[in-house]
Design an enzyme around this catalytic site. Structure first.
Site, short mmCIF file in Angstrom:
data_model
loop_
_atom_site.label_atom_id
_atom_site.label_comp_id
_atom_site.label_asym_id
_atom_site.label_seq_id
_atom_site.Cartn_x
_atom_site.Cartn_y
_atom_site.Cartn_z
CB SER A 1 64.74 60.32 48.38
OG SER A 1 63.33 60.30 48.46
CB THR A 2 62.82 60.75 43.97
OG1 THR A 2 61.91 61.16 44.98
CG2 THR A 2 62.07 60.48 42.67
CG HIS B 1 63.42 59.06 51.74
ND1 HIS B 1 63.60 60.35 51.28
CD2 HIS B 1 64.05 59.02 52.94
CE1 HIS B 1 64.30 61.05 52.16
NE2 HIS B 1 64.58 60.26 53.18
CG MET C 1 61.61 65.39 44.99
SD MET C 1 61.80 67.03 44.23
CE MET C 1 60.54 67.94 45.09
CG ASP D 1 66.34 62.87 55.11
OD1 ASP D 1 66.79 63.33 56.18
OD2 ASP D 1 65.96 61.69 54.98
#
Length: 364
Positions: free
Chosen positions: A184-185, A211, A305, A308
């Protein structure tokens, strides 16, 4: 409680005011200044020392990309880009991520988004997330180490020596393998670190959930494809997964993998609700892969973050031969998803991002 200090950079006075109003509503955020272009931003960053900068891309005098490069070279700070969803906007966003931007917000419509309120909560949460970023890693990347490290693919798969057993509980070797990656991030840079180190003769399919909203994953796939020996593409519903190809889940769609005979079929779904706020979701992909028999799996969870991927990892480990690799805290831009994975006590290896491709190849 110490507030997160934010500098807003945008050439539109309307957008500066709108973003300031949105962020100021949150009790833990303080807007300490605004700037109308990149040159103005550079001066104010030195004076105000913000914790997070929000940055428009298209600005006069000094645009967002050029300003970002100078910021990351001279005064590294987490930068959140505001990007249009046009093809050019998506390509600029991928370039911004490679230059050091931690994340981005997709404007709902056009350069001046009158409906920016639609992403208000996302903007607030990403500012909070950015404030927790690993500044040491951002600084290391901004010095050029990151770019240098992504130029040399790993050795031929056949020459990698596997160190130690995959798992003490595994009784048999399964010849067919697949790789599944969730991030993600900070993920685009982490993916570049891993994907560019995989050799073209890697004899397995690779499935990736990053993401990212619709309209941006195609540019991510195209960029990675241009830098990699492997084929990297945005996944298409119904296609048969080929060995040596890396499939990126399209933004806005869950990606699942189903076994049909001897083939693996990719399925995309934009009807099933987001899981934990995400579509695509790492958990959804991992859980679908847990139902695939006759394959051993390498599951990788990198920077991001939240948690998931952790529930999906639990399901993977219940049902098959699985090796789990998590990115280390040292190199994660945000040590959320890897931390949650490690907390399951099901992770086999924790590795710095530049060592993850080598770790994958040891198990192939």
């Amino acid at each position: 409680m110490q507030k997160i200090k934010v500098l807003i950079v945008d050439d539109s006075a309307f957008m500066r005011k709108l973003i300031q109003d949105f962020l100021s509503e949150h009790p833990s955020i303080e807007v300490i200044g605004t700037a109308r272009n990149g040159e103005d931003a550079l001066k104010k960053i030195k004076v105000l020392s913000p914790d997070v900068v929000t940055m428009d891309v298209e600005m006069p005098v000094l645009n967002g990309l050029d300003a970002l490069q100078k910021i990351m070279n001279d005064h590294p700070v987490p930068v959140l880009m505001l990007s249009s969803t046009t093809k050019q906007g998506a390509e600029n966003t991928m370039q911004a991520m490679s230059l050091g931007a931690i994340d981005f917000i997709a404007k709902p419509s056009g350069a001046i988004s009158l409906d920016l309120y639609k992403v208000k909560e996302e903007l607030i949460q990403k500012v909070i997330s950015a404030s927790k970023a690993n500044l040491t890693q951002l600084s290391r990347d901004s010095r050029g180490d990151y770019a240098k490290r992504t130029t040399t693919p790993s050795e031929d798969c056949s020459k990698i020596e596997r160190k130690g057993p995959i798992s003490g509980t595994r009784k048999k070797t399964i010849s067919k393998k697949l790789i599944c990656i969730g991030t993600s991030t900070g993920g685009p840079r982490a993916l570049q670190q891993v994907v560019t180190r995989l050799p073209k003769n890697i004899d397995v399919p690779v499935f990736v959930v990053q993401h990212m909203p619709a309209g941006f994953t195609k540019s991510l796939a195209d960029r990675l494809n241009s830098l990699s020996e492997c084929i990297v593409k945005e996944a298409v519903d119904g296609e048969i997964a080929e060995r040596g190809t890396i499939y990126i889940a399209p933004g806005g769609f869950h990606l699942t993998v189903k076994q049909m005979g001897t083939s693996l079929i990719i399925q995309l779904d934009d009807v099933t609700p987001p899981r934990g706020g995400h579509r695509p979701s790492v958990d959804v992909m991992f859980e679908s892969i847990s139902h695939i028999n006759e394959y051993s799996k390498i599951a990788v969870i990198m920077t991001g973050m939240g948690s998931d991927g952790s529930q999906g990892l639990i399901e993977l480990k219940k049902t098959g031969v699985v090796t789990a690799i998590a990115e280390s805290q040292e190199t994660s831009i945000v040590y959320g998803m890897p931390k949650a994975a490690v907390a399951t006590k099901l992770v086999d290896e924790v590795q710095n991002v530049e060592k993850i491709a080598e770790a994958i190849l040891r198990y192939i």
